[in-house]
Motif scaffolding. Structure first.
Motif, PDB file in Angstrom:
ATOM      1  N   TRP A   1      74.764 -35.982  26.965  1.00 35.81           N
ATOM      2  CA  TRP A   1      75.134 -34.449  26.720  1.00 35.81           C
ATOM      3  C   TRP A   1      76.112 -34.184  27.927  1.00 35.81           C
ATOM      4  N   ALA A   2      76.660 -33.244  27.906  1.00 35.89           N
ATOM      5  CA  ALA A   2      77.838 -32.840  29.035  1.00 35.89           C
ATOM      6  C   ALA A   2      76.987 -32.034  30.155  1.00 35.89           C
ATOM      7  N   THR A   3      76.131 -31.091  29.894  1.00 39.14           N
ATOM      8  CA  THR A   3      75.626 -30.349  30.957  1.00 39.14           C
ATOM      9  C   THR A   3      74.077 -29.988  30.758  1.00 39.14           C
ATOM     10  N   ASP A   4      73.366 -29.731  31.854  1.00 38.91           N
ATOM     11  CA  ASP A   4      71.979 -29.564  31.739  1.00 38.91           C
ATOM     12  C   ASP A   4      71.675 -27.847  31.250  1.00 38.91           C
ATOM     13  N   SER A   5      72.704 -27.243  31.477  1.00 32.87           N
ATOM     14  CA  SER A   5      72.780 -25.707  31.259  1.00 32.87           C
ATOM     15  C   SER A   5      72.595 -25.699  29.823  1.00 32.87           C
ATOM     16  N   TYR A   6      71.841 -24.264  29.330  1.00 31.16           N
ATOM     17  CA  TYR A   6      71.746 -24.147  27.900  1.00 31.16           C
ATOM     18  C   TYR A   6      72.720 -22.949  27.836  1.00 31.16           C
ATOM     19  N   ASP A   7      73.497 -22.371  28.675  1.00 36.13           N
ATOM     20  CA  ASP A   7      74.233 -21.342  28.465  1.00 36.13           C
ATOM     21  C   ASP A   7      75.802 -21.843  28.417  1.00 36.13           C
ATOM     22  N   TYR A   8      76.541 -20.920  27.439  1.00 32.66           N
ATOM     23  CA  TYR A   8      77.928 -21.315  27.154  1.00 32.66           C
ATOM     24  C   TYR A   8      78.773 -20.589  27.976  1.00 32.66           C
ATOM     25  N   HIS A   9      79.804 -21.084  28.725  1.00 32.91           N
ATOM     26  CA  HIS A   9      80.717 -20.547  29.357  1.00 32.91           C
ATOM     27  C   HIS A   9      82.043 -21.106  29.230  1.00 32.91           C
ATOM     28  N   ARG A  10      82.996 -20.429  28.618  1.00 27.58           N
ATOM     29  CA  ARG A  10      84.459 -20.749  28.200  1.00 27.58           C
ATOM     30  C   ARG A  10      85.118 -21.574  28.917  1.00 27.58           C
ATOM     31  N   GLN A  11      84.817 -21.425  30.398  1.00 26.63           N
ATOM     32  CA  GLN A  11      85.519 -22.069  31.461  1.00 26.63           C
ATOM     33  C   GLN A  11      85.106 -23.686  31.422  1.00 26.63           C
ATOM     34  N   ASN A  12      83.790 -23.741  30.803  1.00 28.73           N
ATOM     35  CA  ASN A  12      83.233 -25.259  30.782  1.00 28.73           C
ATOM     36  C   ASN A  12      83.791 -25.934  29.861  1.00 28.73           C
ATOM     37  N   LEU A  13      84.716 -25.432  28.940  1.00 31.03           N
ATOM     38  CA  LEU A  13      85.463 -26.324  27.896  1.00 31.03           C
ATOM     39  C   LEU A  13      85.921 -27.573  28.299  1.00 31.03           C
ATOM     40  N   PRO A  14      86.942 -27.678  29.371  1.00 33.99           N
ATOM     41  CA  PRO A  14      87.184 -28.963  29.810  1.00 33.99           C
ATOM     42  C   PRO A  14      86.077 -29.961  30.564  1.00 33.99           C
ATOM     43  N   LEU A  15      85.076 -29.375  30.727  1.00 29.94           N
ATOM     44  CA  LEU A  15      83.994 -30.316  31.287  1.00 29.94           C
ATOM     45  C   LEU A  15      83.274 -31.004  29.934  1.00 29.94           C
ATOM     46  N   TYR A  16      82.845 -30.101  28.872  1.00 29.07           N
ATOM     47  CA  TYR A  16      82.583 -30.829  27.634  1.00 29.07           C
ATOM     48  C   TYR A  16      83.520 -31.713  27.123  1.00 29.07           C
ATOM     49  N   LEU A  17      84.766 -31.528  27.125  1.00 24.86           N
ATOM     50  CA  LEU A  17      85.676 -32.537  26.568  1.00 24.86           C
ATOM     51  C   LEU A  17      85.805 -33.595  27.452  1.00 24.86           C
ATOM     52  N   TRP A  18      85.771 -33.596  28.761  1.00 26.73           N
ATOM     53  CA  TRP A  18      85.694 -34.649  29.621  1.00 26.73           C
ATOM     54  C   TRP A  18      84.436 -35.659  29.131  1.00 26.73           C
TER      55      TRP A  18
ATOM     56  N   GLY B   1      83.468 -25.116  14.255  1.00 32.87           N
ATOM     57  CA  GLY B   1      83.477 -24.427  15.443  1.00 32.87           C
ATOM     58  C   GLY B   1      83.793 -25.271  16.680  1.00 32.87           C
ATOM     59  N   ARG B   2      83.115 -25.005  17.783  1.00 34.59           N
ATOM     60  CA  ARG B   2      83.485 -25.749  19.125  1.00 34.59           C
ATOM     61  C   ARG B   2      83.087 -27.234  18.928  1.00 34.59           C
ATOM     62  N   ALA B   3      82.282 -27.724  18.394  1.00 39.22           N
ATOM     63  CA  ALA B   3      82.082 -28.969  18.063  1.00 39.22           C
ATOM     64  C   ALA B   3      83.214 -29.528  17.556  1.00 39.22           C
ATOM     65  N   ALA B   4      83.958 -29.168  16.325  1.00 33.68           N
ATOM     66  CA  ALA B   4      85.070 -29.701  15.605  1.00 33.68           C
ATOM     67  C   ALA B   4      86.268 -29.319  16.567  1.00 33.68           C
ATOM     68  N   LEU B   5      86.632 -28.380  17.604  1.00 35.59           N
ATOM     69  CA  LEU B   5      87.428 -28.270  18.274  1.00 35.59           C
ATOM     70  C   LEU B   5      87.748 -29.395  19.177  1.00 35.59           C
ATOM     71  N   LEU B   6      86.525 -29.609  19.710  1.00 31.47           N
ATOM     72  CA  LEU B   6      86.667 -30.808  20.870  1.00 31.47           C
ATOM     73  C   LEU B   6      86.638 -32.202  20.493  1.00 31.47           C
ATOM     74  N   ALA B   7      85.971 -32.374  18.998  1.00 31.32           N
ATOM     75  CA  ALA B   7      86.181 -33.629  18.372  1.00 31.32           C
ATOM     76  C   ALA B   7      87.721 -33.617  18.066  1.00 31.32           C
ATOM     77  N   CYS B   8      88.313 -32.880  17.611  1.00 33.09           N
ATOM     78  CA  CYS B   8      89.735 -33.130  17.222  1.00 33.09           C
ATOM     79  C   CYS B   8      90.698 -33.432  18.426  1.00 33.09           C
ATOM     80  N   LEU B   9      90.380 -32.931  19.587  1.00 34.14           N
ATOM     81  CA  LEU B   9      91.132 -32.920  20.737  1.00 34.14           C
ATOM     82  C   LEU B   9      90.818 -34.494  21.333  1.00 34.14           C
TER      83      LEU B   9
END
Length: 367
Positions: free
Chosen positions: A55-72, A90-98
């Motif tokens: 997983w990308a982060t231990d946090s359970y909260d979503y913050h839009r500014q963390n999208l680059p972190l999830y993608l990395w 949704g978000r899973a599909a977006l980052l998978a496509c990128l």
């Protein structure tokens, strides 16, 4: 093979993805499951044993500014994969496509909802996202034929890229879980015949209609309890509705249950009151347990699974009186209830996990 989800919730989407991962032949497929957020404690038993989990982060909260972190983090793991599978919209599909675009990897998108109904409740950007992302994927897997038709009416994708592989459950695993103990709080609930429902406490699931149906059946003298398992934003509102209808003492909403199958097996009737679905996993689990089923004929899934009422009772969406009548008959009429249970078990035998897994393996091989 890298499958990706946003987080490990208690819903059918996560269970459907984990069922695929658990069923793929480990001699042929090395699998990894990537989450944007760390899985919550206490749900480790839901993870497939033969799959590496990250997983990308231990946090359970979503913050839009963390999208680059999830993608990395996704890119780090996707470099080693031959195929990336977006396990949800949704978000899973977006980052998978990128990730697929940046790494030159094929992407498979999974469709779980009847988007003809679902998109009306979502921000317009969700529909824009579907139309932008999914035509760029190499394959799209819909969980049912009705779901596929609804999706294709909204998103122009070539026929050869859209494939139906129905959701499935491992009946032996579900029935083994059902042999487990029930929580201490369940004793008083099962002092009366129980109508059970499982799902997120959100508008889609129609639990407000189910509570109204329960109240109508109680008014007609049908002495039973209603047990709703799940968490969500409508918890306080649904409990207030039960109080306003005078049924707060017969409606039980204990929240998330780690083993709902043990409770489902002991119930008189399983109720699905949804306004829309895709191909609901909990309905397949109810059939595997031989639960008598009463369901709304919502778009889409229940009619497909129950073969238009051959294996369970279908009632119109939003029709509390019809739902109350169907539930009352199932609770009161033992012959009818046993017939529904027999039909449920027979249908579960027909819905083969082997066929679905064979289709998944052929699809992944082709990519």
């Amino acid at each position: 093979m890298l499958f990706t989800l946003v987080f490990l919730g208690g819903g059918g989407i996560e269970r459907s993805v984990c069922n695929v991962l658990a069923g793929l032949d480990p001699r042929r497929f090395a699998t990894r499951l990537f989450f944007h957020h760390r899985p919550p404690p206490g749900r480790e038993d839901r993870l497939p044993a033969n799959t590496e989990v990250s997983w990308a982060t231990d946090s359970y909260d979503y913050h839009r500014q963390n999208l680059p972190l999830y993608l990395w983090h996704l890119l780090r793991h996707a470099r080693e994969a031959d195929v990336i599978v977006a396990g949800q919209e949704g978000r899973a599909a977006l980052l998978a496509c990128l990730a697929g675009k940046l790494l030159g990897k094929p992407v498979v998108g999974m469709i779980h909802f009847d988007w003809g109904a679902f998109h009306r409740e979502q921000p317009r950007r969700q529909l824009w996202g579907l139309r932008l992302l999914y035509p760029r994927m190499q394959r799209i897997v819909a969980c049912g034929h009705d779901t596929a038709r609804s999706f294709q009416s909204l998103v122009p994708v070539p026929e050869e890229r859209l494939q139906v592989i129905p959701n499935f459950v491992d009946g032996e695993v579900v029935r083994a879980a059902a042999d487990g103990p029930v929580p201490d709080w369940a004793g008083p609930v099962f002092e009366r015949p129980v109508v059970i429902a499982v799902g997120r406490l959100e508008p889609q699931k129609g639990f407000d209609v189910l509570i109204r149906a329960h109240a109508l059946a109680r008014q007609e003298g049908v002495d039973h309890h209603l047990l709703i398992l799940g968490v969500g934003s409508l918890e306080a509102e649904l409990k207030a509705l039960a109080r306003s209808l005078g049924v707060e003492s017969s409606v039980f909403m204990p929240g998330f249950a780690s083993n709902p199958h043990a409770l489902m097996r002991r119930a008189a009737v399983f109720a699905l009151s949804s306004r829309f679905e895709g191909l609901p996993m909990v309905l397949l689990e109810a059939l595997a347990l031989g639960c008598p089923v009463v369901s709304t004929d919502c778009p889409s899934g229940p009619a497909e699974v129950l073969e238009n009422g051959r294996h369970g009772v279908l009632v119109p969406v939003e029709d509390a009186p019809a739902l109350a009548q169907a539930l009352a008959r199932a609770v009161l009429d033992e012959v009818h209830r046993k017939d529904l249970a027999r039909k449920a078990r027979a249908r579960a035998e027909e819905l083969s996990s082997a066929k679905a897994l064979g289709a998944w393996e052929a699809l992944l091989d082709s990519l």
